[in-house]
Scaffold this motif. Sequence first.
Motif, PDB file in Angstrom:
ATOM      1  N   ILE A   5       0.835  -1.205   0.000  1.00 40.12           N
ATOM      2  CA  ILE A   5       0.000   0.000   0.000  1.00 40.12           C
ATOM      3  C   ILE A   5       0.871   1.256   0.000  1.00 40.12           C
ATOM      4  O   ILE A   5       0.630   2.196  -0.769  1.00 40.12           O
ATOM      5  CB  ILE A   5      -0.951  -0.003   1.212  1.00 40.12           C
ATOM      6  CG1 ILE A   5      -1.984  -1.120   1.088  1.00 40.12           C
ATOM      7  CG2 ILE A   5      -1.658   1.349   1.357  1.00 40.12           C
ATOM      8  CD1 ILE A   5      -2.789  -1.358   2.360  1.00 40.12           C
ATOM      9  N   SER A   6       1.889   1.275   0.849  1.00 39.40           N
ATOM     10  CA  SER A   6       2.779   2.444   0.932  1.00 39.40           C
ATOM     11  C   SER A   6       3.514   2.669  -0.381  1.00 39.40           C
ATOM     12  O   SER A   6       3.668   3.810  -0.833  1.00 39.40           O
ATOM     13  CB  SER A   6       3.795   2.255   2.067  1.00 39.40           C
ATOM     14  OG  SER A   6       3.151   2.177   3.306  1.00 39.40           O
ATOM     15  N   PHE A   7       3.975   1.585  -0.994  1.00 44.49           N
ATOM     16  CA  PHE A   7       4.677   1.684  -2.284  1.00 44.49           C
ATOM     17  C   PHE A   7       3.768   2.287  -3.347  1.00 44.49           C
ATOM     18  O   PHE A   7       4.167   3.191  -4.085  1.00 44.49           O
ATOM     19  CB  PHE A   7       5.163   0.295  -2.715  1.00 44.49           C
ATOM     20  CG  PHE A   7       5.611   0.215  -4.147  1.00 44.49           C
ATOM     21  CD1 PHE A   7       6.750   0.891  -4.570  1.00 44.49           C
ATOM     22  CD2 PHE A   7       4.904  -0.546  -5.073  1.00 44.49           C
ATOM     23  CE1 PHE A   7       7.173   0.817  -5.893  1.00 44.49           C
ATOM     24  CE2 PHE A   7       5.315  -0.626  -6.395  1.00 44.49           C
ATOM     25  CZ  PHE A   7       6.447   0.060  -6.806  1.00 44.49           C
ATOM     26  N   LEU A   8       2.532   1.803  -3.434  1.00 40.86           N
ATOM     27  CA  LEU A   8       1.609   2.329  -4.439  1.00 40.86           C
ATOM     28  C   LEU A   8       1.281   3.801  -4.181  1.00 40.86           C
ATOM     29  O   LEU A   8       1.140   4.588  -5.127  1.00 40.86           O
ATOM     30  CB  LEU A   8       0.325   1.501  -4.464  1.00 40.86           C
ATOM     31  CG  LEU A   8       0.456   0.071  -5.010  1.00 40.86           C
ATOM     32  CD1 LEU A   8      -0.891  -0.647  -4.918  1.00 40.86           C
ATOM     33  CD2 LEU A   8       0.961   0.077  -6.449  1.00 40.86           C
ATOM     34  N   LYS A   9       1.179   4.169  -2.912  1.00 43.13           N
ATOM     35  CA  LYS A   9       0.922   5.581  -2.589  1.00 43.13           C
ATOM     36  C   LYS A   9       2.076   6.456  -3.074  1.00 43.13           C
ATOM     37  O   LYS A   9       1.864   7.562  -3.596  1.00 43.13           O
ATOM     38  CB  LYS A   9       0.727   5.751  -1.083  1.00 43.13           C
ATOM     39  CG  LYS A   9      -0.621   5.274  -0.568  1.00 43.13           C
ATOM     40  CD  LYS A   9      -0.737   5.483   0.934  1.00 43.13           C
ATOM     41  CE  LYS A   9      -2.109   5.092   1.448  1.00 43.13           C
ATOM     42  NZ  LYS A   9      -2.221   5.282   2.922  1.00 43.13           N
ATOM     43  N   ARG A  10       3.314   5.983  -2.900  1.00 42.71           N
ATOM     44  CA  ARG A  10       4.476   6.742  -3.371  1.00 42.71           C
ATOM     45  C   ARG A  10       4.515   6.787  -4.903  1.00 42.71           C
ATOM     46  O   ARG A  10       4.900   7.794  -5.485  1.00 42.71           O
ATOM     47  CB  ARG A  10       5.767   6.138  -2.814  1.00 42.71           C
ATOM     48  CG  ARG A  10       5.895   6.225  -1.308  1.00 42.71           C
ATOM     49  CD  ARG A  10       7.300   5.919  -0.819  1.00 42.71           C
ATOM     50  NE  ARG A  10       7.798   4.613  -1.217  1.00 42.71           N
ATOM     51  CZ  ARG A  10       7.588   3.486  -0.554  1.00 42.71           C
ATOM     52  NH1 ARG A  10       6.832   3.497   0.544  1.00 42.71           N
ATOM     53  NH2 ARG A  10       8.097   2.338  -0.974  1.00 42.71           N
ATOM     54  N   CYS A  11       4.105   5.677  -5.518  1.00 39.63           N
ATOM     55  CA  CYS A  11       4.083   5.631  -6.982  1.00 39.63           C
ATOM     56  C   CYS A  11       3.150   6.695  -7.558  1.00 39.63           C
ATOM     57  O   CYS A  11       3.430   7.268  -8.616  1.00 39.63           O
ATOM     58  CB  CYS A  11       3.642   4.255  -7.469  1.00 39.63           C
ATOM     59  SG  CYS A  11       4.924   2.988  -7.375  1.00 39.63           S
ATOM     60  N   LYS A  12       2.028   6.939  -6.871  1.00 35.84           N
ATOM     61  CA  LYS A  12       1.082   7.955  -7.359  1.00 35.84           C
ATOM     62  C   LYS A  12       1.782   9.296  -7.574  1.00 35.84           C
ATOM     63  O   LYS A  12       1.491  10.013  -8.534  1.00 35.84           O
ATOM     64  CB  LYS A  12      -0.064   8.133  -6.359  1.00 35.84           C
ATOM     65  CG  LYS A  12      -1.038   6.991  -6.308  1.00 35.84           C
ATOM     66  CD  LYS A  12      -2.299   7.363  -5.546  1.00 35.84           C
ATOM     67  CE  LYS A  12      -2.054   7.676  -4.094  1.00 35.84           C
ATOM     68  NZ  LYS A  12      -3.296   7.940  -3.343  1.00 35.84           N
ATOM     69  N   LEU A  13       2.710   9.613  -6.678  1.00 37.17           N
ATOM     70  CA  LEU A  13       3.416  10.900  -6.759  1.00 37.17           C
ATOM     71  C   LEU A  13       4.364  10.943  -7.940  1.00 37.17           C
ATOM     72  O   LEU A  13       4.717  12.014  -8.435  1.00 37.17           O
ATOM     73  CB  LEU A  13       4.189  11.145  -5.459  1.00 37.17           C
ATOM     74  CG  LEU A  13       3.363  11.132  -4.171  1.00 37.17           C
ATOM     75  CD1 LEU A  13       4.273  11.310  -2.958  1.00 37.17           C
ATOM     76  CD2 LEU A  13       2.299  12.219  -4.206  1.00 37.17           C
ATOM     77  N   GLY A  14       4.790   9.759  -8.413  1.00 34.97           N
ATOM     78  CA  GLY A  14       5.730   9.704  -9.528  1.00 34.97           C
ATOM     79  C   GLY A  14       5.079   9.791 -10.890  1.00 34.97           C
ATOM     80  O   GLY A  14       5.768   9.920 -11.911  1.00 34.97           O
TER      81      GLY A  14
END
Length: 232
Positions: free
Chosen positions: A153-162
């Motif tokens: 979940i945390s990884f996907l949240k960070r991916c959104k910013l990319g």
Amino acid sequence: MDSTTKSDFDNEIDSKESAFYLDAAKYWEQVPPTVDGMLGGLSSISDIDLKGSQRFLNSIYQLVECPGKERALDGGAGIGRITQGFLMKNFPIVDLVEQDRHFLEEAKKSLKPTNHRGQFFNIGLQKFTPETCVYDIMWVQWVLGHLTDEDLISFLKRCKLGLKPRGLIVLKENLTSSGEVEMDNTDSSVTRPHALLVELIKKAGLRIIKEQKQQRFPSDLYEVRMFAIQPV
């Protein structure tokens, strides 16, 4: 539960999670940096896999609000099989993220004679944070089973910013048919059922805009599905 007991409980969880990642890293250190190594002895499916991925990517670009075609990320890139096999044919810049150093060195070596442009990040996805607003497509395949639910979940949240505006994350993963999470102690990974993966995607603040089953894989393998997802 008193504070001492809670602290012990939290430490036990942290210890188990650390062992989960450490055991996986140790497993992959022993795997040869070859296509057969990346696919667990199933190099024969590589071409079918890459063609299925290309067809799915083509379908994404038929959408009204489709992404650009400038820069992609290969998450859990291994030796660069996916980068060289189809991402480079669609994007002039492809960055690779891979935590195993000798896999990444092999990727650099194999990509050097090509026209590859992009960066190499030697880090696990559980720790990776992309640059802000740079990627049209972030392709993440056969690696999410090495992340805990919380880290996924945390990884996907960070991916959104990319992601750039209209950018998409594509997940391609094995799914269980039992409806249960299945643990593989050999490589320290899990395979999730469809419902759980969809739930984790939603918890990360993303929605599925296109989903497709990978065709023509041997029937004794897990079902493999591709998900194009975007921020809600």
